[in-house]
Scaffold this motif. Structure first.
Motif, PDB file in Angstrom:
ATOM      1  N   LEU A 231       3.996   1.169  39.626  1.00 33.78           N
ATOM      2  CA  LEU A 231       5.297   1.374  40.270  1.00 33.78           C
ATOM      3  C   LEU A 231       5.916   0.044  40.707  1.00 33.78           C
ATOM      4  O   LEU A 231       7.143  -0.116  40.683  1.00 33.78           O
ATOM      5  N   ALA A 232       5.077  -0.908  41.095  1.00 35.13           N
ATOM      6  CA  ALA A 232       5.590  -2.221  41.496  1.00 35.13           C
ATOM      7  C   ALA A 232       6.243  -2.939  40.310  1.00 35.13           C
ATOM      8  O   ALA A 232       7.276  -3.606  40.462  1.00 35.13           O
ATOM      9  N   ILE A 233       5.644  -2.809  39.109  1.00 39.88           N
ATOM     10  CA  ILE A 233       6.256  -3.425  37.922  1.00 39.88           C
ATOM     11  C   ILE A 233       7.551  -2.704  37.576  1.00 39.88           C
ATOM     12  O   ILE A 233       8.548  -3.337  37.183  1.00 39.88           O
ATOM     13  N   LEU A 234       7.573  -1.374  37.734  1.00 44.40           N
ATOM     14  CA  LEU A 234       8.805  -0.617  37.520  1.00 44.40           C
ATOM     15  C   LEU A 234       9.897  -1.095  38.475  1.00 44.40           C
ATOM     16  O   LEU A 234      11.060  -1.249  38.078  1.00 44.40           O
ATOM     17  N   ALA A 235       9.528  -1.346  39.721  1.00 43.82           N
ATOM     18  CA  ALA A 235      10.507  -1.837  40.703  1.00 43.82           C
ATOM     19  C   ALA A 235      11.029  -3.211  40.298  1.00 43.82           C
ATOM     20  O   ALA A 235      12.239  -3.486  40.397  1.00 43.82           O
ATOM     21  N   ASP A 236      10.139  -4.075  39.820  1.00 43.99           N
ATOM     22  CA  ASP A 236      10.554  -5.406  39.388  1.00 43.99           C
ATOM     23  C   ASP A 236      11.545  -5.299  38.234  1.00 43.99           C
ATOM     24  O   ASP A 236      12.605  -5.951  38.226  1.00 43.99           O
ATOM     25  N   LEU A 237      11.220  -4.469  37.252  1.00 45.84           N
ATOM     26  CA  LEU A 237      12.121  -4.293  36.117  1.00 45.84           C
ATOM     27  C   LEU A 237      13.471  -3.725  36.569  1.00 45.84           C
ATOM     28  O   LEU A 237      14.535  -4.199  36.153  1.00 45.84           O
ATOM     29  N   SER A 238      13.440  -2.715  37.457  1.00 41.40           N
ATOM     30  CA  SER A 238      14.676  -2.055  37.899  1.00 41.40           C
ATOM     31  C   SER A 238      15.530  -2.955  38.778  1.00 41.40           C
ATOM     32  O   SER A 238      16.723  -2.689  38.954  1.00 41.40           O
ATOM     33  N   SER A 239      14.932  -4.004  39.349  1.00 41.88           N
ATOM     34  CA  SER A 239      15.716  -4.957  40.124  1.00 41.88           C
ATOM     35  C   SER A 239      16.474  -5.920  39.219  1.00 41.88           C
ATOM     36  O   SER A 239      17.356  -6.648  39.666  1.00 41.88           O
ATOM     37  N   ARG A 240      16.111  -5.934  37.933  1.00 45.27           N
ATOM     38  CA  ARG A 240      16.750  -6.826  36.967  1.00 45.27           C
ATOM     39  C   ARG A 240      17.836  -6.095  36.161  1.00 45.27           C
ATOM     40  O   ARG A 240      18.848  -6.685  35.807  1.00 45.27           O
ATOM     41  N   VAL A 241      17.559  -4.837  35.831  1.00 45.28           N
ATOM     42  CA  VAL A 241      18.501  -4.022  35.062  1.00 45.28           C
ATOM     43  C   VAL A 241      18.222  -2.556  35.368  1.00 45.28           C
ATOM     44  O   VAL A 241      17.060  -2.168  35.539  1.00 45.28           O
ATOM     45  N   ARG A 242      19.255  -1.765  35.461  1.00 47.22           N
ATOM     46  CA  ARG A 242      19.072  -0.331  35.685  1.00 47.22           C
ATOM     47  C   ARG A 242      18.679   0.306  34.349  1.00 47.22           C
ATOM     48  O   ARG A 242      19.489   0.372  33.425  1.00 47.22           O
ATOM     49  N   PRO A 243      17.437   0.773  34.185  1.00 48.32           N
ATOM     50  CA  PRO A 243      17.029   1.331  32.892  1.00 48.32           C
ATOM     51  C   PRO A 243      17.794   2.616  32.578  1.00 48.32           C
ATOM     52  O   PRO A 243      17.971   3.461  33.459  1.00 48.32           O
TER      53      PRO A 243
END
Length: 471
Positions: A231-243
């Motif tokens: 979930l932490a990696i998902l949060a990192d990705l979502s802070s860069r672009v809204r999937p």
């Protein structure tokens, strides 16, 4: 690219639960399990409710040395058309090796194996993806995979490899954050660095799944709860672009529907919370969920600029031109294919046939991978032929794993089940007469024509085989 929202992997075991879950915007179905002319009623009902269904292929082997099989591509296209899907997804992996390029028998892995991050492998993969793109009626997205092993002599990081792949082909990316976590534990690769290097605007959607760690090795099981690290990696990705979409994968050991709903809620909340602090330059302020661009990623910027969203069912002209230009400019990949074929055949042979470990590989880690492949085969054969674990009871898994280590899979799982039963019968490995009779009857029933012919000659042949097998 269509905004997908929050979804879950559709599996027959949880079909009824998925239909009743609130907030399911879309589902993903394993493409090889979809018969276009006979869609599961559950998927038909979901489609009628407006739920998007995406076919997810697992056997094409785009990262293999051979060109994609035309029949498999046709099956993928038919599944997408039957489901009315906006895209098709597959994996950056190889699943078989050998054959004409190596003048050796074809070996099947029965699982997804990593491609080396080399220029040869990238050349072959790009050409294979262009072939697939030309054959499919909707856009293709490809997924990064989890791995237990590392190839020696790699020339790129995962992020660089995916960046160049998107740059050269215009293909979309399916980013599995659980696989980034797996590669962090097993290969020491930093998920944040991979995300730094990815062309995030090319992301079609995201996978989230669980696994477990044993003896310092992370197993991407899809049978356990999603851990906080994923979930932490998902949060990192979502802070860069809204999937555009996020999907929960679960393949077995299914919990109660309420537990799956809690995991989906955690995924939604992770994306929402991270998106609030998303860097403005990466987001699209006018849309709640920015669309993925089909355009080819610029040459090599540190933070690629977003481009205008394309039509959701067709590649952009820029991507088509870039794909065509790259295809014309690329040198023949036949020598690269042969080099890749030899390397992949040597690795797969070591994993499934017990041949020596190729130079540069970690022998201990390859042993772990070999056991994992044998266990995977045992699990799938148990689903394809559920009667065998019922007949053999507790002895099934031990017997199959022992068989698998010396008998590579050269056909599909149905053939594998038949070969395993024949191995037990001809090798005199079944001491219990009742068990031997049941396995013999099972093998005779499934190894011949269906239904069994009642012609006198066919009945005599079956009786003769039965006598021979029972000696």
């Amino acid at each position: 690219m269509k905004h997908l929202g929050t979804g879950i992997g559709w599996r027959p075991e949880i079909a009824a639960a998925v239909e009743g879950m609130p907030g399911i915007d879309w589902v993903e179905a394993v493409a090889e399990n979809v018969c276009p002319g006979h869609l599961p009623e559950s998927l038909v009902r979901l489609r009628e409710r407006g739920v998007t269904v995406v076919p997810h292929g697992v056997s094409l082997g785009l990262g293999g040395a051979d060109r994609p099989d035309g029949g498999k591509l046709a099956d993928l296209a038919a599944a997408a058309e039957a489901l009315g899907s906006p895209l098709i997804t597959e994996h950056i992996a190889f699943v078989r090796a050998g054959g004409a390029l190596t003048a050796s028998p074809i070996l099947e892995a029965g699982h997804l194996l990593p491609v080396p991050r080399t220029r040869d492998a990238l050349d072959v993969l790009c050409e294979n993806i262009r072939i697939a793109q030309d054959a499919l009626p909707v856009p293709l997205a490809v997924e990064n995979i989890a791995a237990l092993i590392s190839w020696p002599g790699e020339e790129m990081t995962e992020g660089q490899f995916l960046y160049d792949l998107a740059d050269r082909t215009g293909v979309r990316l399916l980013i599995d954050v659980a696989n980034l976590h797996t590669n962090h534990v097993n290969r020491g690769e930093d998920p944040a660095k991979a995300l730094d290097e990815l062309p995030v605007e090319a992301i079609a959607y995201v996978h989230v799944a669980g696994g477990f760690e044993r003896d310092g090795v992370w197993h991407d099981s899809h049978a356990h709860a999603v851990p906080p690290a994923v979930l932490a990696i998902l949060a990192d990705l979502s802070s860069r672009v809204r999937p555009p979409g996020v999907l929960l994968e679960r393949d077995e050991n299914f919990p109660a529907p309420a537990e799956l709903e809690r995991e989906l809620t955690a995924i939604r909340e992770t994306v929402e919370k991270a998106s609030i602090s998303m860097v403005p330059e990466v987001s699209a302020p006018e849309a709640a969920a920015p669309a993925v661009s089909d355009a080819v990623v610029p040459a090599a910027p540190e933070a690629p600029e977003p481009t205008e969203a394309p039509d959701e069912t067709a590649a952009s002209p820029a991507a088509e031109r870039a794909s065509g230009d790259a295809h014309k400019a690329s040198p023949s990949t036949d020598p690269a294919r042969q080099r890749l074929a030899l390397a992949q055949a040597a690795l797969l042979s070591a994993l499934v046939a017990g041949t020596p470990v190729p130079e540069g590989f970690d022998g201990t880690r390859l042993s772990v991978q070999a056991r994992a492949l044998a266990g995977k085969r045992a699990d799938v054969v148990a689903k394809v032929a559920p009667e065998l674990p019922e007949i053999l009871a507790e002895g099934y898994r031990k017997s199959f794993v022992a068989y698998a280590h010396g008998h590579p899979m050269t056909g599909g799982y149905r053939r594998d089940a038949l070969d395993f039963a024949e191995h037990l019968l001809l090798g005199g490995r079944l001491e219990d007469p009742d068990v031997r009779r049941q396995v013999s009857d099972w093998w005779l029933e499934r190894s011949g024509p269906a239904p069994l012919s009642q012609h006198p000659a066919a009945r005599l042949a079956r009786a003769t085989r039965r006598v021979l097998l029972r000696r």
